[in-house]
Design an enzyme around this catalytic site. Structure first.
Site, PDB file in Angstrom:
ATOM      1  NE  ARG A   3       1.619   0.149   9.420  1.00  0.00           N
ATOM      2  CZ  ARG A   3       1.141   1.368   9.367  1.00  0.00           C
ATOM      3  NH1 ARG A   3       1.945   2.399   9.161  1.00  0.00           N
ATOM      4  NH2 ARG A   3      -0.151   1.576   9.525  1.00  0.00           N
TER       5      ARG A   3
ATOM      6  CG  ASP B  29      -6.853   0.315  -0.500  1.00  0.00           C
ATOM      7  OD1 ASP B  29      -6.064   0.426   0.458  1.00  0.00           O
ATOM      8  OD2 ASP B  29      -8.086   0.389  -0.380  1.00  0.00           O
TER       9      ASP B  29
ATOM     10  CG  HIS C  92       0.970  -4.451   5.492  1.00  0.00           C
ATOM     11  ND1 HIS C  92       0.683  -3.929   6.729  1.00  0.00           N
ATOM     12  CD2 HIS C  92       0.739  -3.449   4.593  1.00  0.00           C
ATOM     13  CE1 HIS C  92       0.287  -2.675   6.595  1.00  0.00           C
ATOM     14  NE2 HIS C  92       0.312  -2.360   5.311  1.00  0.00           N
TER      15      HIS C  92
ATOM     16  CG  HIS D 102      -8.867  -1.817   2.621  1.00  0.00           C
ATOM     17  ND1 HIS D 102      -7.696  -1.403   2.053  1.00  0.00           N
ATOM     18  CD2 HIS D 102      -8.819  -3.175   2.652  1.00  0.00           C
ATOM     19  CE1 HIS D 102      -6.953  -2.460   1.763  1.00  0.00           C
ATOM     20  NE2 HIS D 102      -7.620  -3.551   2.115  1.00  0.00           N
TER      21      HIS D 102
ATOM     22  CG  HIS E 189      -1.596  -1.214   1.549  1.00  0.00           C
ATOM     23  ND1 HIS E 189      -1.230  -2.044   2.584  1.00  0.00           N
ATOM     24  CD2 HIS E 189      -2.650  -1.794   0.934  1.00  0.00           C
ATOM     25  CE1 HIS E 189      -2.044  -3.098   2.601  1.00  0.00           C
ATOM     26  NE2 HIS E 189      -2.903  -2.971   1.612  1.00  0.00           N
TER      27      HIS E 189
ATOM     28  CG  HIS F 213       0.727   3.133   4.758  1.00  0.00           C
ATOM     29  ND1 HIS F 213       0.196   2.772   5.967  1.00  0.00           N
ATOM     30  CD2 HIS F 213       0.712   2.004   4.003  1.00  0.00           C
ATOM     31  CE1 HIS F 213      -0.125   1.485   5.954  1.00  0.00           C
ATOM     32  NE2 HIS F 213       0.193   0.989   4.764  1.00  0.00           N
TER      33      HIS F 213
ATOM     34  CG  HIS G 278      -4.240   1.542   3.649  1.00  0.00           C
ATOM     35  ND1 HIS G 278      -5.025   0.533   3.161  1.00  0.00           N
ATOM     36  CD2 HIS G 278      -3.247   0.938   4.341  1.00  0.00           C
ATOM     37  CE1 HIS G 278      -4.532  -0.625   3.541  1.00  0.00           C
ATOM     38  NE2 HIS G 278      -3.455  -0.403   4.266  1.00  0.00           N
TER      39      HIS G 278
ATOM     40  CG  HIS H  91      -8.102   3.267   1.576  1.00  0.00           C
ATOM     41  ND1 HIS H  91      -7.626   2.299   2.436  1.00  0.00           N
ATOM     42  CD2 HIS H  91      -9.193   3.797   2.170  1.00  0.00           C
ATOM     43  CE1 HIS H  91      -8.399   2.245   3.508  1.00  0.00           C
ATOM     44  NE2 HIS H  91      -9.362   3.146   3.363  1.00  0.00           N
TER      45      HIS H  91
END
Length: 187
Positions: free
Chosen positions: A175, A121, A158, A109, A83, A85, A101, A118
């Site tokens: 993360r 995403d 992640h 999401h 993603h 962020h 995000h 998002h």
């Protein structure tokens, strides 16, 4: 001071003022013209505490979309949430300083192909048995300029797979890597 010196002084000052105005006008013309938007960006991914991930993710403007390419190493085999962020801040040992995000429009999401999602995403990337993930995708929501610009934000990888539906972030786990997106040197 005689009149001749006064006139010479006034002319000199007037010349400096005119030169300054011309320089300001030239600068304003450059500033008021639309500066070219960046065509490329890069994020160098660094591991969070206790992880070994490393690599780069590149972004290239491709018409109205952005092509995302890269290679990440030292991941566990399998799927990993991927993603953009909110903040370009990877300073926390667990990268929580990057925020959530990137979602400037308040959408839920979702998956990269979802209409409602998002901006950040980007779904999942898959690491092979050697822990290497090759990235090559095109996204039509992220941008390198304008309201959906990802410049100055963070790319976060992640530990687990993003289920693409759990709110607010896909339940992808901790993360493992983070990198700030910056303008690239396209040479």
């Amino acid at each position: 001071m005689n009149a001749r010196h006064l006139v010479t002084g006034v002319c000199a000052v007037t010349g400096l003022i005119l030169a300054s105005c011309e320089m300001q006008e030239q600068g304003s013309a450059i500033e008021s013209g639309q500066p070219s938007a960046p065509t490329g960006a890069i994020a160098v991914i660094h591991p969070t505490e206790g992880n070994d991930i490393q690599g780069t993710v590149s972004f290239e403007q491709a018409g109205e979309a952005v092509r995302v390419t890269g290679e990440l190493r030292n991941l566990s085999p399998g799927m990993h949430g991927f993603h953009v962020h909110e903040y370009g801040d990877c300073s926390a040992s667990d990268a929580t300083s990057a925020g959530g995000h990137y979602a400037p429009h308040g959408k839920p999401h979702g998956a990269p192909e979802d209409v409602e999602r998002h901006v950040g995403d980007l779904g999942n990337i898959e690491a092979n048995a050697e822990g290497i993930a090759q990235i090559d995708m095109v996204d039509s929501l992220i941008a390198l300029s304008g309201p959906n610009s990802i410049l100055g934000r963070a790319v976060v990888v992640h530990q687990g797979e993003d289920d693409l539906e759990s709110q607010p972030s896909g339940d992808a786990g901790p993360r493992v890597g983070c990198g700030v997106v910056g303008v690239s040197n396209n040479q």
